[in-house]
Design an enzyme around this catalytic site. Sequence first.
Site, PDB file in Angstrom:
ATOM      1  N   ARG A 236       0.870  -1.180   0.000  1.00  0.00           N
ATOM      2  CA  ARG A 236       0.000   0.000   0.000  1.00  0.00           C
ATOM      3  C   ARG A 236       0.907   1.230   0.000  1.00  0.00           C
ATOM      4  O   ARG A 236       1.931   1.261   0.704  1.00  0.00           O
ATOM      5  CB  ARG A 236      -0.895   0.024   1.244  1.00  0.00           C
ATOM      6  N   GLU A 265      -2.912   7.677  -4.001  1.00  0.00           N
ATOM      7  CA  GLU A 265      -3.370   7.014  -5.219  1.00  0.00           C
ATOM      8  C   GLU A 265      -4.718   7.567  -5.695  1.00  0.00           C
ATOM      9  O   GLU A 265      -5.607   7.741  -4.856  1.00  0.00           O
ATOM     10  CB  GLU A 265      -3.504   5.523  -4.899  1.00  0.00           C
ATOM     11  N   HIS A 283      -0.972   0.174 -10.052  1.00  0.00           N
ATOM     12  CA  HIS A 283      -1.572  -0.805  -9.126  1.00  0.00           C
ATOM     13  C   HIS A 283      -2.012  -2.084  -9.867  1.00  0.00           C
ATOM     14  O   HIS A 283      -3.203  -2.397  -9.945  1.00  0.00           O
ATOM     15  CB  HIS A 283      -2.745  -0.184  -8.364  1.00  0.00           C
TER      16      HIS A 283
HETATM   17  C1  DGY Z   1      -5.354  -6.089  -3.015  1.00  0.00           C
HETATM   18  O1  DGY Z   1      -6.026  -7.075  -3.316  1.00  0.00           O
HETATM   19  O2  DGY Z   1      -5.313  -5.644  -1.871  1.00  0.00           O
HETATM   20  C2  DGY Z   1      -4.549  -5.474  -4.115  1.00  0.00           C
HETATM   21  O3  DGY Z   1      -3.971  -4.298  -3.744  1.00  0.00           O
HETATM   22  C3  DGY Z   1      -5.347  -5.348  -5.377  1.00  0.00           C
HETATM   23  O4  DGY Z   1      -5.503  -6.589  -5.896  1.00  0.00           O
END
Ligand code: DGY
Length: 324
Positions: A236, A265, A283
Site C-alpha cells: 500500500r 493514489e 496498481h
Molecule cells: C489487493 O487485493 O489488496 C490489491 O492491492 C489489489 O488486488
Amino acid sequence: MSEVGVTSPLPGRALDRLAERHSVRVRPKGPALSGRDLAAFVGEAEAVICLLADRVAAEVFALCPRLVLVANYAVGVNNIDLEAARTSGVWVTNTPDVLTDATADLTWALTLAVARRVVEGDRLVRNGGFSGWKPDLLLGVGLQGKTLGIIGMGRIGRAVARRAAGFGMWVCYHSHRDARPPDGAEAEYVPSLDALLARSDVLSLHCPLTPQTRHLMDERRLRLLPRGAIVVNTSRGEVVDEEALARVLASGHLGGVGLDVYEREPEVHPALLGRPDVVLLPHLGSATGEARAAMADLAVDNVLAVLAGKPPLTPVVKPLVPRS
Ligand code: DGY
C-alpha cells in the site's frame, strides 16, 4: 432472494453465478464511492461487493441497516472501518490466496525492471536512440549474491521469498504478525527492522496498511538502506512517506525505486514522475485475468455463503452480533 450491490463490473463469470440466486445491481464503471454516496448505492441491499478504492466508513453501516456483508474485492481491507463493521453486526471478507502468485510475480517484474533498467531501455529503442551494442550501454545491477529484505512475511511476502532462490538472492525478513520462515525458501528472520534495512540491497514491502505501518518507511529508515539499494512497493502506498522517498532518491542514496502503489493514489508525487531510476505501475499487483476472475469468484462465494446463513469462506471481521 436477496439484493446485492456491486460497485463495479468484475472480470469473469462470477456475477452471472450470483445473479442466478439473487437480485444483483452492478454499478457501471465510475469514480470510487464513499460515505453517503456509497450508502445511497447500497440502499436496501443485504450484501455489497466493493473495490479497494471505495471507502466503507461507519456511516455506511448506520445508513444501511439491512447490510450484513461487505465483500471486498481485494486482499487488503484498509478501505473499510473494520471495528465499525464488527460492532454494527456486519461481516467483512477479502480475497486472499487467489492473487498471491500474481502479486509476487509483479514484485519481481518491478525489481528486475529497476535493476536492469528495462523501461529506460524500451524508451531508448522507441525514441530511435539505439545505435548498436555498446560495452557501457544502460548498465544495471546484478541480483545474484545480493540480499533481499522483506517487510511482512504473509502470503505474498512468502511467495516473493520463494522466487528469490531463482535469482541467487539471500532473503532476510522482518514481520510483526508472523516470524515463521517461508515454506520452501531459506530465509533469515531479523528481529530489528533497522538491522534488516541496513542489510537490504533490495527492499520489498509486503505488510498491510495499519496505523502502525503508515509511513513505516520514513526518511530515517530509507537512509538506513545501503547506498544504491532498490526499494519496491507492491503493498500500500501509505506505507512509504513519498515526500521522503523523493528526497532520499534526489540525494543519490538509492539505486532505484519500483512502485505499484502510491500514498495519494491515483496521484503520484511529481518529483518521482520525471526520474529515470523510478519505475511506476498503475496498481497492477493482482492484474492477471486468472487472478481477477478468481477474486470475483471468491467474493461471490462469500456472498452466497453469508446470504445462505453460513459463515463466509474468507472472513476478516466476524460481527459481534450478526444482523438478522
Ligand atoms: C489487493 O487485493 O489488496 C490489491 O492491492 C489489489 O488486488
